[in-house]
Design a protein around this motif. Structure first.
Motif, PDB file in Angstrom:
ATOM      1  N   PHE A  79       0.815  -1.222   0.000  1.00 54.84           N
ATOM      2  CA  PHE A  79       0.000   0.000   0.000  1.00 54.84           C
ATOM      3  C   PHE A  79       0.850   1.274   0.000  1.00 54.84           C
ATOM      4  N   PRO A  80       1.798   1.455   0.921  1.00 58.08           N
ATOM      5  CA  PRO A  80       2.529   2.733   0.936  1.00 58.08           C
ATOM      6  C   PRO A  80       3.429   2.959  -0.268  1.00 58.08           C
ATOM      7  N   LEU A  81       3.997   1.902  -0.850  1.00 56.12           N
ATOM      8  CA  LEU A  81       4.939   2.103  -1.954  1.00 56.12           C
ATOM      9  C   LEU A  81       4.319   2.877  -3.118  1.00 56.12           C
ATOM     10  N   PRO A  82       3.216   2.435  -3.704  1.00 58.91           N
ATOM     11  CA  PRO A  82       2.692   3.186  -4.849  1.00 58.91           C
ATOM     12  C   PRO A  82       2.095   4.535  -4.491  1.00 58.91           C
ATOM     13  N   ILE A  83       1.553   4.701  -3.280  1.00 57.44           N
ATOM     14  CA  ILE A  83       0.983   6.000  -2.949  1.00 57.44           C
ATOM     15  C   ILE A  83       2.085   7.036  -2.816  1.00 57.44           C
ATOM     16  N   TYR A  84       3.213   6.679  -2.189  1.00 59.49           N
ATOM     17  CA  TYR A  84       4.322   7.620  -2.104  1.00 59.49           C
ATOM     18  C   TYR A  84       4.921   7.876  -3.487  1.00 59.49           C
ATOM     19  N   ALA A  85       4.991   6.828  -4.312  1.00 60.63           N
ATOM     20  CA  ALA A  85       5.575   6.994  -5.646  1.00 60.63           C
ATOM     21  C   ALA A  85       4.726   7.919  -6.513  1.00 60.63           C
ATOM     22  N   ILE A  86       3.402   7.718  -6.532  1.00 56.24           N
ATOM     23  CA  ILE A  86       2.568   8.556  -7.389  1.00 56.24           C
ATOM     24  C   ILE A  86       2.506   9.972  -6.842  1.00 56.24           C
ATOM     25  N   CYS A  87       2.576  10.141  -5.506  1.00 52.68           N
ATOM     26  CA  CYS A  87       2.640  11.490  -4.942  1.00 52.68           C
ATOM     27  C   CYS A  87       3.909  12.202  -5.405  1.00 52.68           C
ATOM     28  N   ASP A  88       5.038  11.500  -5.400  1.00 46.73           N
ATOM     29  CA  ASP A  88       6.287  12.078  -5.905  1.00 46.73           C
ATOM     30  C   ASP A  88       6.143  12.496  -7.360  1.00 46.73           C
ATOM     31  N   MET A  89       5.550  11.630  -8.171  1.00 45.53           N
ATOM     32  CA  MET A  89       5.434  11.924  -9.590  1.00 45.53           C
ATOM     33  C   MET A  89       4.497  13.107  -9.838  1.00 45.53           C
ATOM     34  N   LEU A  90       3.428  13.196  -9.051  1.00 49.47           N
ATOM     35  CA  LEU A  90       2.499  14.316  -9.202  1.00 49.47           C
ATOM     36  C   LEU A  90       3.087  15.616  -8.699  1.00 49.47           C
ATOM     37  N   GLY A  91       3.983  15.542  -7.723  1.00 47.51           N
ATOM     38  CA  GLY A  91       4.559  16.753  -7.154  1.00 47.51           C
ATOM     39  C   GLY A  91       3.927  17.143  -5.833  1.00 47.51           C
ATOM     40  N   VAL A  92       3.329  16.178  -5.121  1.00 45.73           N
ATOM     41  CA  VAL A  92       2.781  16.450  -3.800  1.00 45.73           C
ATOM     42  C   VAL A  92       3.942  16.561  -2.813  1.00 45.73           C
ATOM     43  N   PRO A  93       4.059  17.679  -2.075  1.00 45.79           N
ATOM     44  CA  PRO A  93       5.172  17.838  -1.136  1.00 45.79           C
ATOM     45  C   PRO A  93       5.228  16.707  -0.115  1.00 45.79           C
ATOM     46  N   ALA A  94       6.437  16.359   0.307  1.00 44.10           N
ATOM     47  CA  ALA A  94       6.635  15.233   1.218  1.00 44.10           C
ATOM     48  C   ALA A  94       5.824  15.392   2.497  1.00 44.10           C
ATOM     49  N   GLU A  95       5.705  16.635   2.999  1.00 44.50           N
ATOM     50  CA  GLU A  95       4.998  16.846   4.264  1.00 44.50           C
ATOM     51  C   GLU A  95       3.493  16.614   4.142  1.00 44.50           C
ATOM     52  N   ASP A  96       2.970  16.538   2.924  1.00 44.77           N
ATOM     53  CA  ASP A  96       1.534  16.320   2.727  1.00 44.77           C
ATOM     54  C   ASP A  96       1.201  14.882   2.333  1.00 44.77           C
ATOM     55  N   GLN A  97       2.209  14.058   2.103  1.00 44.56           N
ATOM     56  CA  GLN A  97       1.949  12.740   1.532  1.00 44.56           C
ATOM     57  C   GLN A  97       1.263  11.783   2.500  1.00 44.56           C
ATOM     58  N   ASP A  98       1.479  11.975   3.808  1.00 47.93           N
ATOM     59  CA  ASP A  98       0.781  11.111   4.755  1.00 47.93           C
ATOM     60  C   ASP A  98      -0.723  11.362   4.734  1.00 47.93           C
ATOM     61  N   ASP A  99      -1.122  12.624   4.471  1.00 48.57           N
ATOM     62  CA  ASP A  99      -2.550  12.906   4.331  1.00 48.57           C
ATOM     63  C   ASP A  99      -3.124  12.131   3.149  1.00 48.57           C
ATOM     64  N   PHE A 100      -2.379  12.121   2.044  1.00 43.03           N
ATOM     65  CA  PHE A 100      -2.837  11.372   0.881  1.00 43.03           C
ATOM     66  C   PHE A 100      -2.922   9.884   1.196  1.00 43.03           C
ATOM     67  N   ARG A 101      -1.986   9.398   1.996  1.00 42.33           N
ATOM     68  CA  ARG A 101      -2.029   7.984   2.371  1.00 42.33           C
ATOM     69  C   ARG A 101      -3.307   7.679   3.157  1.00 42.33           C
ATOM     70  N   ASP A 102      -3.697   8.589   4.058  1.00 43.69           N
ATOM     71  CA  ASP A 102      -4.914   8.379   4.839  1.00 43.69           C
ATOM     72  C   ASP A 102      -6.150   8.410   3.940  1.00 43.69           C
ATOM     73  N   TRP A 103      -6.222   9.418   3.050  1.00 39.75           N
ATOM     74  CA  TRP A 103      -7.388   9.520   2.160  1.00 39.75           C
ATOM     75  C   TRP A 103      -7.466   8.308   1.232  1.00 39.75           C
TER      76      TRP A 103
END
Length: 432
Positions: free
Chosen positions: A160-184
């Motif tokens: 679960f965490p691997l692709p969500i962090y990867a796609i957030c990186d590719m989209l340009g979501v700042p690192a400090e916001d990526q845990d929120d995306f993981r929760d959503w």
């Protein structure tokens, strides 16, 4: 030619075999026997879905390829007939209310052609290859997080965490916001058994965040996908901010869950087929990645992440597999059934990592072929290959009958995948 409204199967005659029960928890655990029955007896089968919608299920490989490429089968839910629509709904919970309808899964040419051209630039072989070191870094750090324990849940701690962090990186979501995306994303991943209101709230939060992020990035463009969409809009591609937000949303929603399931289902299939897993581990130990590449394709075919392709709707009467599909009828192509069709694949229920003639439909076919497939393949090869190299005695820590599969119509994936292995000391600092 049969009448447009004729819904009678030849197997509806007295004494005909009774269709298997679909969409139960038992069916979710192993749908393949039921799909084999449908392929043989009712390859294009009309049924009522759990949502109350009546839809056609397409299960044979040849019919599936035809349907996936059929221009008269629209992706736009507005073509859903009013009589059918009154019985239930289609799509992602909260999606319609959140004004996120304009994305690649819900539109047809020419808008689909325009938006796909923009997004495809982010998934070229060169861009994906450039992203490979980051995927490897994420993979190693996630394994570091549980390697010393000797046990893990590979879904929640790895797949679960691997692709969500990867796609957030590719989209340009700042690192400090990526845990929120993981929760959503986690809420949406569980939507088969979660309250619809909770899913809708997660969709709304993600929508609002993406709209705000697009505004911020206009003042500080980078080399990420959202910045690329903004640049395209500014250079005459006519991409609205709403379209950009919808595109980012669907890349997150569809791009991460398919990879979660590919890694989870694929690892589970290898644990259930120790001979194939040993072949792959031996090849990796010898530095040969050829079997890993063909193996990921076989895992996509054998128990892929997308069980049923997303909705299609007939814009006019269509003959498919000997049946007449009426205007407005929903059509669901069952990829899981088509990819085990013995008319197309030799020994289809056998996992063969070296299978060469393997034109599976795991990522679709035609103009709606998954645009993120190159990234998903990279993540799967990296994740599965690294797991086998670093944890060579990985083994299932539960009885297969105790595992549960997530509910839902489109995706196929495990809720959990508990494993055990010999603890391994790590020296990497596990930070994202």
């Amino acid at each position: 030619m049969p009448d447009e409204t004729d819904e009678t199967d030849a197997t509806d005659e007295p004494g005909a075999p009774t269709p298997p029960e679909l969409f139960t928890w038992e069916f979710a655990a192993d749908p393949y026997p039921a799909y084999a029955w449908l392929r043989e007896h009712r390859p294009v089968h009309r049924t009522e879905l759990p949502s109350g919608v009546d839809a056609w299920l397409v299960t044979r490989y040849a019919d599936a390829r035809q349907a996936l490429a059929e221009p008269r089968l629209s992706k736009n839910p507005l073509h859903h007939s009013e009589s059918a629509h009154a019985k239930g709904r289609v799509g992602i919970p909260g999606e319609r209310k959140a004004d996120l309808m304009t994305h690649l899964l819900n539109i047809d040419p020419p808008d689909h052609t325009r938006l796909r051209r923009l997004v495809a630039k982010a998934f070229t072989p060169r861009r994906v290859a450039e992203f490979a070191p980051r995927v490897q870094e994420l993979t190693d750090r996630l394994i570091d997080g549980f390697a010393e324990r000797g046990e893990a849940d590979l879904i929640h701690e790895f797949a679960f965490p691997l692709p969500i962090y990867a796609i957030c990186d590719m989209l340009g979501v700042p690192a400090e916001d990526q845990d929120d995306f993981r929760d959503w994303a986690g809420m949406m991943l569980r939507h088969g058994g979660a309250p619809r209101g909770g899913v809708a709230r997660s969709v709304k939060k993600m929508r609002n965040y993406l709209a705000e992020l697009i505004h911020r990035k206009r003042a500080d463009l980078g080399d990420d996908l959202i910045s690329g969409l903004i640049r395209a809009s500014d250079h005459g591609e006519h991409l609205t901010e709403g379209e950009a937000a919808a595109m980012a949303f669907i890349l997150l929603f569809a791009g991460f869950e398919t990879t979660v399931n590919l890694i989870g289902n694929g690892t589970y299939a290898l644990l259930r087929n120790p001979g194939q897993r040993t072949r792959l581990h031996k090849a990796l130990e010898e530095g040969d990645t050829t079997l890993l590449a063909t193996g990921v394709e076989e895992l996509l075919r054998y128990d892929g992440p997308v069980e049923i392709a997303t909705w299609r709707f007939a814009t006019e009467p269509i003959d498919l597999g000997g049946r007449r599909i009426a205007t407005g009828d929903p059509v669901l192509v069952v990829l899981a059934a088509a990819d085990r069709d013995p008319e197309r694949f030799a020994d289809p229920d056998l996992l063969d990592l070296s299978r060469r003639d393997n034109q599976h439909l795991g990522y679709g076919h035609g103009i709606h072929y998954c645009v993120g497939a190159p990234l998903a393949r990279l993540e799967a090869r990296t994740a599965i290959g690294t797991l086998l190299r670093r944890l060579p005695d990985l083994r299932l820590a539960a009885e297969p009958t105790d595992l549960r599969w997530r509910g839902g119509l489109i995706m196929r994936g495990l809720r959990t995948l508990p494993v055990e292995f010999t603890p391994v000391r790590t020296e990497t600092v596990s930070t994202m």
